[in-house]
Design a protein around this motif. Sequence first.
Motif, PDB file in Angstrom:
ATOM      1  N   GLU A   1       0.854  -1.180   0.000  1.00 22.18           N
ATOM      2  CA  GLU A   1       0.000   0.000   0.000  1.00 22.18           C
ATOM      3  C   GLU A   1       0.890   1.231   0.000  1.00 22.18           C
ATOM      4  N   THR A   2       0.682   2.099  -0.988  1.00 15.31           N
ATOM      5  CA  THR A   2       1.526   3.279  -1.129  1.00 15.31           C
ATOM      6  C   THR A   2       0.751   4.550  -0.818  1.00 15.31           C
ATOM      7  N   ALA A   3       1.482   5.624  -0.587  1.00 23.49           N
ATOM      8  CA  ALA A   3       0.882   6.920  -0.277  1.00 23.49           C
ATOM      9  C   ALA A   3       0.091   7.438  -1.466  1.00 23.49           C
ATOM     10  N   GLY A   4      -1.071   8.010  -1.181  1.00 23.45           N
ATOM     11  CA  GLY A   4      -1.881   8.616  -2.229  1.00 23.45           C
ATOM     12  C   GLY A   4      -2.626   7.620  -3.088  1.00 23.45           C
ATOM     13  N   GLN A   5      -2.730   6.410  -2.635  1.00 22.75           N
ATOM     14  CA  GLN A   5      -3.368   5.360  -3.433  1.00 22.75           C
ATOM     15  C   GLN A   5      -4.827   5.224  -3.005  1.00 22.75           C
ATOM     16  N   ALA A   6      -5.727   5.241  -3.957  1.00 24.65           N
ATOM     17  CA  ALA A   6      -7.140   5.045  -3.654  1.00 24.65           C
ATOM     18  C   ALA A   6      -7.395   3.583  -3.319  1.00 24.65           C
ATOM     19  N   GLU A   7      -8.387   3.329  -2.490  1.00 26.80           N
ATOM     20  CA  GLU A   7      -8.660   1.978  -1.997  1.00 26.80           C
ATOM     21  C   GLU A   7      -8.973   0.990  -3.132  1.00 26.80           C
ATOM     22  N   HIS A   8      -9.806   1.386  -4.071  1.00 32.28           N
ATOM     23  CA  HIS A   8     -10.235   0.451  -5.117  1.00 32.28           C
ATOM     24  C   HIS A   8      -9.711   0.845  -6.493  1.00 32.28           C
ATOM     25  N   SER A   9      -8.561   1.477  -6.546  1.00 39.37           N
ATOM     26  CA  SER A   9      -8.036   1.936  -7.830  1.00 39.37           C
ATOM     27  C   SER A   9      -7.438   0.805  -8.651  1.00 39.37           C
ATOM     28  N   GLY A  10      -7.122  -0.324  -8.014  1.00 40.62           N
ATOM     29  CA  GLY A  10      -6.501  -1.423  -8.740  1.00 40.62           C
ATOM     30  C   GLY A  10      -5.037  -1.158  -9.020  1.00 40.62           C
ATOM     31  N   ASN A  11      -4.473  -0.128  -8.403  1.00 39.00           N
ATOM     32  CA  ASN A  11      -3.103   0.268  -8.668  1.00 39.00           C
ATOM     33  C   ASN A  11      -2.124  -0.268  -7.631  1.00 39.00           C
ATOM     34  N   HIS A  12      -2.579  -1.099  -6.712  1.00 42.33           N
ATOM     35  CA  HIS A  12      -1.697  -1.641  -5.691  1.00 42.33           C
ATOM     36  C   HIS A  12      -1.025  -2.916  -6.213  1.00 42.33           C
ATOM     37  N   MET A  13       0.034  -3.313  -5.536  1.00 47.75           N
ATOM     38  CA  MET A  13       0.770  -4.507  -5.946  1.00 47.75           C
ATOM     39  C   MET A  13       0.496  -5.629  -4.960  1.00 47.75           C
ATOM     40  N   LYS A  14       0.275  -6.829  -5.495  1.00 52.84           N
ATOM     41  CA  LYS A  14       0.066  -8.004  -4.655  1.00 52.84           C
ATOM     42  C   LYS A  14       1.145  -9.019  -4.975  1.00 52.84           C
ATOM     43  N   LEU A  15       1.775  -9.507  -3.928  1.00 49.46           N
ATOM     44  CA  LEU A  15       2.782 -10.555  -4.065  1.00 49.46           C
ATOM     45  C   LEU A  15       2.236 -11.814  -3.427  1.00 49.46           C
ATOM     46  N   VAL A  16       2.013 -12.829  -4.234  1.00 45.47           N
ATOM     47  CA  VAL A  16       1.475 -14.083  -3.723  1.00 45.47           C
ATOM     48  C   VAL A  16       2.600 -15.105  -3.648  1.00 45.47           C
ATOM     49  N   GLY A  17       2.689 -15.774  -2.499  1.00 48.48           N
ATOM     50  CA  GLY A  17       3.598 -16.903  -2.374  1.00 48.48           C
ATOM     51  C   GLY A  17       5.016 -16.575  -1.960  1.00 48.48           C
ATOM     52  N   VAL A  18       5.242 -15.419  -1.341  1.00 49.43           N
ATOM     53  CA  VAL A  18       6.586 -15.100  -0.871  1.00 49.43           C
ATOM     54  C   VAL A  18       6.936 -16.050   0.266  1.00 49.43           C
ATOM     55  N   VAL A  19       8.083 -16.718   0.147  1.00 51.14           N
ATOM     56  CA  VAL A  19       8.556 -17.618   1.200  1.00 51.14           C
ATOM     57  C   VAL A  19       8.932 -16.758   2.397  1.00 51.14           C
ATOM     58  N   ASP A  20       8.515 -17.180   3.605  1.00 51.74           N
ATOM     59  CA  ASP A  20       8.743 -16.415   4.835  1.00 51.74           C
ATOM     60  C   ASP A  20       8.234 -14.986   4.682  1.00 51.74           C
ATOM     61  N   ALA A  21       6.973 -14.866   4.311  1.00 59.32           N
ATOM     62  CA  ALA A  21       6.368 -13.556   4.043  1.00 59.32           C
ATOM     63  C   ALA A  21       6.430 -12.635   5.255  1.00 59.32           C
ATOM     64  N   HIS A  22       6.279 -13.192   6.457  1.00 58.02           N
ATOM     65  CA  HIS A  22       6.346 -12.353   7.663  1.00 58.02           C
ATOM     66  C   HIS A  22       7.729 -11.721   7.816  1.00 58.02           C
ATOM     67  N   VAL A  23       8.774 -12.496   7.544  1.00 56.68           N
ATOM     68  CA  VAL A  23      10.148 -11.988   7.647  1.00 56.68           C
ATOM     69  C   VAL A  23      10.403 -10.931   6.580  1.00 56.68           C
TER      70      VAL A  23
END
Length: 176
Positions: free
Chosen positions: A108-130
Amino acid sequence: MTENEPILIKAEFNPIVKTYILLYICGILLVTIVGIPLAIIWLCGVGQWYSRHYYDKLYCVLTEKHLRLRMGILFTIDKTIPLENIQDLTFYEGPVLRHLNLAMLRVETAGQAEHSGNHMKLVGVVDAHVFRATVLDQREKVKMNLTGNSEKKNEQTELLKKIAASLDKIEANLRK
């Protein structure tokens, strides 16, 4: 971002992402009546090819000042996000993701609208919490360096005030 900026951490992706992509797109196709025949074609081989190549193209690195993301086959997204613009990395596990032992990180970046579809999703990062914690820690370091320059900004402000006062005196003398 400079290409020679040192990489602090490179995200690794779980190979099960290929199965997730295959099932996710198949689910979308099955929802529509027109998509049902396409879902059969998708499952017979096209989807396996696509998900394998999509997985091979996934790339995410953290540098000292940026988060760089690259993904996609037909439509490639290559995005460099300055760390000071990142508001949060949201950690998400839905029922399907949890069943496949995967997680999704949403940037989530600054100035980004909630439903703009402009956010990035990373699926499947190993050790995502780290990975998330490392990115957020580096973001704080970058922000501390930016605010650490506030003394320099105060000096510049004082200098500008002195210049303005000198200009006022010169203007007053010219009026005489």
